[in-house]
Design an enzyme around this catalytic site. Sequence first.
Site, PDB file in Angstrom:
ATOM      1  CD1 TRP A 102      -1.862  -2.249   2.075  1.00 52.42           C
ATOM      2  CD2 TRP A 102      -2.765  -1.619   0.149  1.00 52.42           C
ATOM      3  NE1 TRP A 102      -2.757  -3.217   1.696  1.00 52.42           N
ATOM      4  CE2 TRP A 102      -3.324  -2.866   0.526  1.00 52.42           C
ATOM      5  CE3 TRP A 102      -3.188  -1.021  -1.036  1.00 52.42           C
ATOM      6  CZ2 TRP A 102      -4.281  -3.516  -0.250  1.00 52.42           C
ATOM      7  CZ3 TRP A 102      -4.144  -1.669  -1.811  1.00 52.42           C
ATOM      8  CH2 TRP A 102      -4.682  -2.903  -1.418  1.00 52.42           C
ATOM      9  CG  ASP A 169      -2.845   3.993   4.636  1.00 47.85           C
ATOM     10  OD1 ASP A 169      -3.817   3.839   5.406  1.00 47.85           O
ATOM     11  OD2 ASP A 169      -2.674   3.287   3.622  1.00 47.85           O
ATOM     12  CE  LYS A 193      -7.903  -2.915   6.259  1.00 48.11           C
ATOM     13  NZ  LYS A 193      -7.651  -4.085   5.420  1.00 48.11           N
TER      14      LYS A 193
END
Length: 357
Positions: A102, A169, A193
């Site tokens: 990511w 992030d 999440k």
Amino acid sequence: MKKVYNFSAGPAILPREAMEAGSRACLEFKGMGLSLLEISHRSKEFEAVMAEARALVKELLGVPDGYQVLFLQGGASLQFAMVPMNLLDEGETAAYLDSGMWASKAIKDAKLFGNVKVVASSKEQNYTFIPKQYEIPADAKYFHVTSNNTIFGTQLQKFPASPVPLVSDMSSDIFSRPVDVSKFGLIYAGAQKNMGIAGATLVIVRDDWIGKAKRKLPAMLDYKLQVEGDSMYNTPPVFAVYMALETLKWVKAQGGLQKMKERNEEKAQRLYAEIDSNPLFKGPCVVEDRSRMNVCFVMQKPELEGAFLKEAEAAGLSGLKGHRSVGGFRASIYNAMGLDGVDALVALMRDFAKRNP
């Protein structure tokens, strides 16, 4: 109903209390005779939901004055572009740490809008550790880090001291531990999440970073217009925001982020202890960088992986298959996973090893 433990990396396990609240809201919301799914996002009832969700984010994270909280759409992946689009003018440089897939995607998008300096990368070692020996350019606009790497199972246990503001992030570990927000110019996180269901994206951005871009921005991708619209420039993800609110209420009721940190560390310690002592399993990541959220491990006998997964599913342990790019296993033990789920996995690992010496 059979008990199933959800170890999926995301969309992930939710607190039962949040799911029950969401179920009730789907049938009727606030005595309106209407479902939450069919009311106007401009109604006073939903505006109250949005306001309470933003306020609870600030309360739990201790967000200081001078920051805005937004609930947007597009996931963290849209923020890969939206961050540099809003913050990085042509000719300016941003620094990035490449610690996983990511992070590498965020780097790729940032290069579309300005200069990018990758200060360090662990790609050649298959992202099995967090790089630590690097220099952050003092003239960079910001330094971007990914706090937790869901695919490879590594995590920043502490954030680096930086001469420039941090951008992070935090999709897979936000609200799992206390964070000093004042060190960051911007934080973003997909909700699916620790914060609710897929569809909402949290952005926390410093006031003096808003509306400063010199380039022309599409309205939906302009933090300034999103702030002015109270996260409702267009129709927001109504149900996802509500589920974020109910999930954060649960976090608060459990004792807040310090309690979450203690619970998550205990779960991770139990599982890593089994991985390290069980002759059939091993962890590929550097010990000091192991994630408290996504525990990745492999088998010493890869030919037994299929049999183990089959037994795990039969035992109600769901979502343990590792990401397709790395294989092996991944146990995601987010906030809502209890110790009983970890203990059930540990018990199966021990039993399986005894039967497969």
